[in-house]
Each structure stands twice: as structure tokens, then as C-alpha cells.
Design a protein around this motif. Structure first.
Motif, PDB file in Angstrom:
ATOM      1  N   ARG A   1       6.188   3.076   7.746  1.00 25.60           N
ATOM      2  CA  ARG A   1       4.788   3.200   8.179  1.00 25.60           C
ATOM      3  C   ARG A   1       3.941   3.891   7.110  1.00 25.60           C
ATOM      4  O   ARG A   1       2.792   3.526   6.883  1.00 25.60           O
ATOM      5  CB  ARG A   1       4.705   3.984   9.482  1.00 25.60           C
ATOM      6  CG  ARG A   1       3.292   4.145   9.992  1.00 25.60           C
ATOM      7  CD  ARG A   1       3.267   4.629  11.414  1.00 25.60           C
ATOM      8  NE  ARG A   1       1.981   5.095  11.824  1.00 25.60           N
ATOM      9  CZ  ARG A   1       0.952   4.311  12.154  1.00 25.60           C
ATOM     10  NH1 ARG A   1       1.108   3.012  12.121  1.00 25.60           N
ATOM     11  NH2 ARG A   1      -0.204   4.808  12.517  1.00 25.60           N
ATOM     12  N   ALA A   2       4.509   4.869   6.428  1.00 23.36           N
ATOM     13  CA  ALA A   2       3.763   5.575   5.384  1.00 23.36           C
ATOM     14  C   ALA A   2       3.479   4.664   4.197  1.00 23.36           C
ATOM     15  O   ALA A   2       2.478   4.848   3.506  1.00 23.36           O
ATOM     16  CB  ALA A   2       4.533   6.804   4.928  1.00 23.36           C
ATOM     17  N   ASN A   3       4.342   3.689   3.955  1.00 21.46           N
ATOM     18  CA  ASN A   3       4.167   2.796   2.812  1.00 21.46           C
ATOM     19  C   ASN A   3       3.300   1.583   3.127  1.00 21.46           C
ATOM     20  O   ASN A   3       3.076   0.757   2.252  1.00 21.46           O
ATOM     21  CB  ASN A   3       5.529   2.339   2.287  1.00 21.46           C
ATOM     22  CG  ASN A   3       6.278   3.484   1.645  1.00 21.46           C
ATOM     23  OD1 ASN A   3       5.676   4.427   1.150  1.00 21.46           O
ATOM     24  ND2 ASN A   3       7.591   3.411   1.652  1.00 21.46           N
ATOM     25  N   GLN A   4       2.822   1.444   4.362  1.00 21.41           N
ATOM     26  CA  GLN A   4       1.973   0.310   4.719  1.00 21.41           C
ATOM     27  C   GLN A   4       0.550   0.506   4.223  1.00 21.41           C
ATOM     28  O   GLN A   4       0.136   1.610   3.898  1.00 21.41           O
ATOM     29  CB  GLN A   4       1.938   0.125   6.241  1.00 21.41           C
ATOM     30  CG  GLN A   4       3.187  -0.482   6.812  1.00 21.41           C
ATOM     31  CD  GLN A   4       3.052  -0.640   8.316  1.00 21.41           C
ATOM     32  OE1 GLN A   4       2.225  -0.002   8.945  1.00 21.41           O
ATOM     33  NE2 GLN A   4       3.860  -1.507   8.880  1.00 21.41           N
ATOM     34  N   GLU A   5      -0.210  -0.599   4.231  1.00 19.93           N
ATOM     35  CA  GLU A   5      -1.617  -0.526   3.875  1.00 19.93           C
ATOM     36  C   GLU A   5      -2.375   0.154   5.010  1.00 19.93           C
ATOM     37  O   GLU A   5      -1.958   0.097   6.156  1.00 19.93           O
ATOM     38  CB  GLU A   5      -2.196  -1.928   3.656  1.00 19.93           C
ATOM     39  CG  GLU A   5      -1.544  -2.706   2.532  1.00 19.93           C
ATOM     40  CD  GLU A   5      -0.335  -3.488   3.001  1.00 19.93           C
ATOM     41  OE1 GLU A   5      -0.280  -3.839   4.185  1.00 19.93           O
ATOM     42  OE2 GLU A   5       0.545  -3.729   2.187  1.00 19.93           O
ATOM     43  N   PRO A   6      -3.511   0.771   4.707  1.00 21.69           N
ATOM     44  CA  PRO A   6      -4.280   1.439   5.759  1.00 21.69           C
ATOM     45  C   PRO A   6      -4.734   0.493   6.874  1.00 21.69           C
ATOM     46  O   PRO A   6      -4.857   0.903   8.019  1.00 21.69           O
ATOM     47  CB  PRO A   6      -5.485   2.014   5.015  1.00 21.69           C
ATOM     48  CG  PRO A   6      -5.043   2.156   3.616  1.00 21.69           C
ATOM     49  CD  PRO A   6      -4.053   1.055   3.388  1.00 21.69           C
ATOM     50  N   VAL A   7      -4.966  -0.773   6.569  1.00 25.45           N
ATOM     51  CA  VAL A   7      -5.416  -1.732   7.591  1.00 25.45           C
ATOM     52  C   VAL A   7      -4.342  -1.936   8.653  1.00 25.45           C
ATOM     53  O   VAL A   7      -4.644  -2.118   9.832  1.00 25.45           O
ATOM     54  CB  VAL A   7      -5.777  -3.079   6.922  1.00 25.45           C
ATOM     55  CG1 VAL A   7      -6.217  -4.094   7.940  1.00 25.45           C
ATOM     56  CG2 VAL A   7      -6.859  -2.874   5.880  1.00 25.45           C
ATOM     57  N   LYS A   8      -3.075  -1.862   8.239  1.00 27.07           N
ATOM     58  CA  LYS A   8      -1.979  -2.053   9.189  1.00 27.07           C
ATOM     59  C   LYS A   8      -1.638  -0.765   9.942  1.00 27.07           C
ATOM     60  O   LYS A   8      -1.102  -0.813  11.034  1.00 27.07           O
ATOM     61  CB  LYS A   8      -0.734  -2.549   8.456  1.00 27.07           C
ATOM     62  CG  LYS A   8      -0.917  -3.944   7.889  1.00 27.07           C
ATOM     63  CD  LYS A   8       0.318  -4.397   7.169  1.00 27.07           C
ATOM     64  CE  LYS A   8       0.110  -5.770   6.577  1.00 27.07           C
ATOM     65  NZ  LYS A   8       1.251  -6.192   5.778  1.00 27.07           N
TER      66      LYS A   8
ATOM     67  N   PRO B   1       6.773  12.016   4.873  1.00 26.26           N
ATOM     68  CA  PRO B   1       6.895  10.626   4.423  1.00 26.26           C
ATOM     69  C   PRO B   1       5.949  10.283   3.281  1.00 26.26           C
ATOM     70  O   PRO B   1       6.098   9.241   2.655  1.00 26.26           O
ATOM     71  CB  PRO B   1       6.548   9.827   5.673  1.00 26.26           C
ATOM     72  CG  PRO B   1       5.676  10.727   6.459  1.00 26.26           C
ATOM     73  CD  PRO B   1       6.155  12.111   6.187  1.00 26.26           C
ATOM     74  N   PHE B   2       4.992  11.144   2.974  1.00 27.57           N
ATOM     75  CA  PHE B   2       4.016  10.834   1.950  1.00 27.57           C
ATOM     76  C   PHE B   2       4.418  11.352   0.576  1.00 27.57           C
ATOM     77  O   PHE B   2       3.703  11.156  -0.393  1.00 27.57           O
ATOM     78  CB  PHE B   2       2.649  11.403   2.351  1.00 27.57           C
ATOM     79  CG  PHE B   2       2.172  10.845   3.652  1.00 27.57           C
ATOM     80  CD1 PHE B   2       1.784   9.523   3.736  1.00 27.57           C
ATOM     81  CD2 PHE B   2       2.152  11.618   4.790  1.00 27.57           C
ATOM     82  CE1 PHE B   2       1.354   8.987   4.934  1.00 27.57           C
ATOM     83  CE2 PHE B   2       1.728  11.098   5.992  1.00 27.57           C
ATOM     84  CZ  PHE B   2       1.331   9.776   6.061  1.00 27.57           C
ATOM     85  N   ARG B   3       5.550  12.012   0.485  1.00 30.08           N
ATOM     86  CA  ARG B   3       6.053  12.454  -0.803  1.00 30.08           C
ATOM     87  C   ARG B   3       7.152  11.511  -1.259  1.00 30.08           C
ATOM     88  O   ARG B   3       7.914  10.991  -0.462  1.00 30.08           O
ATOM     89  CB  ARG B   3       6.617  13.868  -0.701  1.00 30.08           C
ATOM     90  CG  ARG B   3       5.537  14.876  -0.318  1.00 30.08           C
ATOM     91  CD  ARG B   3       6.015  16.244  -0.494  1.00 30.08           C
ATOM     92  NE  ARG B   3       5.907  16.549  -1.923  1.00 30.08           N
ATOM     93  CZ  ARG B   3       6.417  17.623  -2.476  1.00 30.08           C
ATOM     94  NH1 ARG B   3       7.088  18.471  -1.761  1.00 30.08           N
ATOM     95  NH2 ARG B   3       6.256  17.854  -3.754  1.00 30.08           N
ATOM     96  N   LYS B   4       7.248  11.319  -2.543  1.00 29.45           N
ATOM     97  CA  LYS B   4       8.284  10.452  -3.097  1.00 29.45           C
ATOM     98  C   LYS B   4       9.638  11.140  -2.986  1.00 29.45           C
ATOM     99  O   LYS B   4       9.767  12.328  -3.239  1.00 29.45           O
ATOM    100  CB  LYS B   4       7.991  10.138  -4.558  1.00 29.45           C
ATOM    101  CG  LYS B   4       6.733   9.347  -4.749  1.00 29.45           C
ATOM    102  CD  LYS B   4       6.904   7.947  -4.250  1.00 29.45           C
ATOM    103  CE  LYS B   4       5.634   7.147  -4.478  1.00 29.45           C
ATOM    104  NZ  LYS B   4       5.625   5.914  -3.785  1.00 29.45           N
ATOM    105  N   ILE B   5      10.637  10.364  -2.589  1.00 30.23           N
ATOM    106  CA  ILE B   5      11.983  10.897  -2.445  1.00 30.23           C
ATOM    107  C   ILE B   5      12.783  10.501  -3.680  1.00 30.23           C
ATOM    108  O   ILE B   5      12.825   9.337  -4.059  1.00 30.23           O
ATOM    109  CB  ILE B   5      12.659  10.331  -1.179  1.00 30.23           C
ATOM    110  CG1 ILE B   5      11.868  10.713   0.051  1.00 30.23           C
ATOM    111  CG2 ILE B   5      14.087  10.827  -1.083  1.00 30.23           C
ATOM    112  CD1 ILE B   5      12.364  10.043   1.309  1.00 30.23           C
TER     113      ILE B   5
END
Length: 138
Positions: free
Chosen positions: A75-82, A43-47
Motif C-alpha cells: 500500500r505504501a508503494n502504490q500511487e496516491p490515486v490508488k 512502510p515509508f522508509r526503505k528497507i
């Protein structure tokens, strides 16, 4: 003692010892191995999504959405706080808590120092603006 070390001839390992070393290495590797059978997209790579051909039958059929895949991507695109309950690195600690310590009350004179203009400050503001305009015209 040094003379004894120089004169000692190192024996070549025989096949039995080499096989024992190989067996021990394999058992150590298997002890720490895990077999993964659940594969998914990172999920951390751009599709890079490519559109289908307009006249293709296979591309016009509507497919089902994978809800688990969508959750992972969101979830991967959320901010770290969330995503995480606490900061994972030292640099994340700065700005992690964004809630202000005090409730802001704009009418409280102890914490709010507004700009007050008197006749002298108004005159000097106008003089500085006039000077800047004259310098920009030249």
C-alpha cells in the motif's frame, strides 16, 4: 503607578505552589497521552535487506510471511490515486483525474487535425533536410 511596580518585590514561589503547578502539568499531559502497544515497521522508509550467511543454520530455515506487513508495504508503494479517494494537497489536484473527458475518435475531423503535405511542403521539407546535412558536414 510605575513607582509602585519598581518598589514591589516579587515573592519566591513556595514549595506548595510549585507542587500544585507540577501536579496540574502532569494531569494535563496524561489527559492527552496515548499508550501505543502495537509496533510495526515504518512502510515509508526503505528497507535494506541483507542476505544471510550461506553456511548458517538459522538463515536457511524458511520463516512465515507476515501478510499484514506485506499489505502495508504494498500500500505504501502504490500511487496516491490508488491509496486515497481524493487529493490530499493542492498540488495533487493537478493530474488527479486522468480519465479523458471525451472518448477519442481518430476519424472525427472536428478534433483531429492531421498534418497534410502538399507538393510545396514536401519540397521545403526536403530542402531543409538537405541544408541541415550540408551544415553538419562542414
Amino acid at each position: 503607578m510605575a513607582a509602585a511596580a519598581k518598589g514591589a518585590v516579587k515573592e519566591a514561589p513556595n514549595a506548595v505552589h510549585q507542587n500544585a503547578i507540577l501536579c496540574e502539568t502532569i494531569t494535563k499531559e496524561q489527559r492527552h497521552q496515548k499508550l501505543y502497544t502495537n509496533y510495526s515497521i515504518n512502510p515509508f522508509r526503505k528497507i535494506h535487506v541483507l542476505t544471510g550467511k550461506p553456511n548458517s543454520i538459522h538463515d536457511t530455515e524458511e520463516g512465515e510471511e507476515d501478510s499484514h506487513f506485506l499489505e502495508v508495504i504494498h500500500r505504501a508503494n502504490q500511487e496516491p490515486v490508488k491509496k486515497f479517494p481524493f487529493p490530499l494537497t493542492e498540488s495533487q489536484e493537478i493530474g488527479w483525474i486522468t480519465k479523458p473527458l471525451l472518448e477519442t475518435d481518430r476519424s472525427d475531423r472536428r478534433l483531429n487535425f492531421f498534418r497534410n503535405n502538399s507538393s510545396i511542403t514536401k519540397y521545403m521539407d526536403a530542402a531543409w533536410r538537405d541544408k541541415e546535412q550540408r551544415e553538419n558536414m562542414n
